[in-house]
Write a protein that holds these residues in place. Structure first.
Motif, short mmCIF file in Angstrom:
data_model
loop_
_atom_site.label_atom_id
_atom_site.label_comp_id
_atom_site.label_asym_id
_atom_site.label_seq_id
_atom_site.Cartn_x
_atom_site.Cartn_y
_atom_site.Cartn_z
N LEU A 99 24.49 55.59 49.13
CA LEU A 99 24.40 56.66 47.76
C LEU A 99 23.75 55.69 46.38
N PRO A 100 23.92 56.70 45.19
CA PRO A 100 22.93 56.58 44.34
C PRO A 100 23.88 55.28 43.55
N GLY A 101 22.90 54.49 42.88
CA GLY A 101 23.95 53.09 42.07
C GLY A 101 25.61 53.91 41.29
N HIS A 102 25.45 54.99 40.99
CA HIS A 102 26.72 55.50 39.93
C HIS A 102 28.02 56.08 40.73
N ILE A 103 27.28 56.61 42.12
CA ILE A 103 28.85 56.71 43.22
C ILE A 103 29.68 55.54 43.51
N ASP A 104 30.01 55.23 43.77
CA ASP A 104 31.29 54.09 44.21
C ASP A 104 31.48 54.50 45.99
N ALA A 105 30.63 53.70 46.80
CA ALA A 105 30.82 54.39 48.24
C ALA A 105 32.21 53.98 48.65
#
Ligand code: NAP
Length: 279
Positions: A99-105
């Motif tokens: 996922l993009p860096g600003h979302i915590d997988a």
């Protein structure tokens, strides 16, 4: 020449078996639906998502595609997951990683209902695997077990060495081999004398993410080698974590890259979707 463990053929067999099962379920009024969410348009992720949609279409599973823009917030993604959790028509939910860096997988994975966790990444699925309860198993390691079994390779009593301890490959792989009564060693980047440890293996599973790292000095004569790694080299050709040409005369059986473990991951995702619907 060693036995080539043919993931293309075995995954096609599994998908054909599932296709029949899905048709039988449809005849009984049960339909299956997988929701696939992709955030952003990473080209590799788009290929994976497309392949998953194609496999669904082949097996007879409906797929709902959610292609969200890169700037989607974590809250928006969680809202969509919650909506799909509550949707009775949807049996499985898959959020394509990374996922993009600003979302915590990790937060997103935990938000998926364990009953719809067809990737098998939820802590409840991992916990169930550890204590030997029924549950969803991470697709790539589950695919490795199928490759071994359907190639007639016995696991029980064998020395199995897994190199790599990630949550999605190495750890579940080691637990599955243990469940099949292998004697399991897990190696990682802090393992001392990796060559000696690897050379104990009757079955060596490599998932380290380093192209052609494993050469014949890591391999016992006549070992079975499963190469989970997947890389593109300078000429844009796929290769694994194992140097195939270098080891092929020493092993008794080996998975090629491409055409080994890769196709099994999607076949086992289809298996998990069917399981979710039966549940
Ligand atoms: P990952 O999360 O990067 O984990 C790599 C593991 O390898 C870590 O546990 C790391 O140890 C260990 N490692 C790294 N370098 C090492 C070394 N020199 N010696 C011993 N251990 C070493 O990777 P992953 O997600 O498990 O994926 C591994 C590979 O499989 C990648 O090539 C990936 O592309 C591929 N893959 C393929 C499929 C498929 O469908 N075929 C699916 C998933 C992954 P530490 O824990 O100590 O850092």
């Amino acid at each position: 020449m060693p036995q080539l463990i043919d993931g293309k053929k075995i995954s096609a067999e599994i998908k054909d078996e599932l296709k029949e099962k899905v048709q039988n379920l449809k005849d009984d009024g049960v339909s299956i639906c997988l929701a696939v969410i992709q955030v952003g348009n990473d080209p590799a992720s788009s290929i994976y998502v497309n392949n998953k949609k194609k496999a669904c279409a082949y097996v007879g599973i409906e797929s709902l595609a959610y292609e969200l823009p890169e700037e989607t917030t974590q809250r928006e993604l969680l809202d969509l997951v919650e909506k799909l959790n509550a949707d009775d028509r949807v049996n499985g939910i898959l959020v394509q990683l990374p996922l993009p860096g600003h979302i915590d997988a990790d937060v997103v994975i935990r938000a998926i209902s364990p009953d719809k966790d067809v990737d098998g990444f939820h802590p409840e699925s991992m916990g169930r695997l550890c204590i030997g309860e029924e549950g969803f198993v991470s697709c790539t390691p589950a695919g490795v077990i199928q490759l071994l079994k359907r190639s007639g390779i016995e696991i029980a009593g064998k020395e199995c060495v897994v190199i790599g301890r990630s949550n999605i490959v190495g750890k579940p792989m080691s637990i599955l081999l243990l469940r099949e009564n292998g004697t399991v060693t897990v190696a990682h980047s802090r393992t001392r004398n990796l060559k000696e440890v690897a050379k104990r293996a009757d079955i060596l599973v490599v998932a380290i993410g380093k192209p052609k790292y494993i050469t014949s000095d890591y391999i016992k004569d006549r070992a079975v080698v499963i190469d989970v790694g997947m890389h593109r080299n300078a000429e844009n050709k796929l290769c694994g974590d194992v140097d195939f040409e270098n080891v092929k005369d020493k092993v008794s059986a080996i998975t090629p890259v491409p055409g080994g473990v890769g196709p099994m991951t999607i076949a086992m995702l289809m298996y998990n979707c069917v399981r979710a619907a039966i549940k």
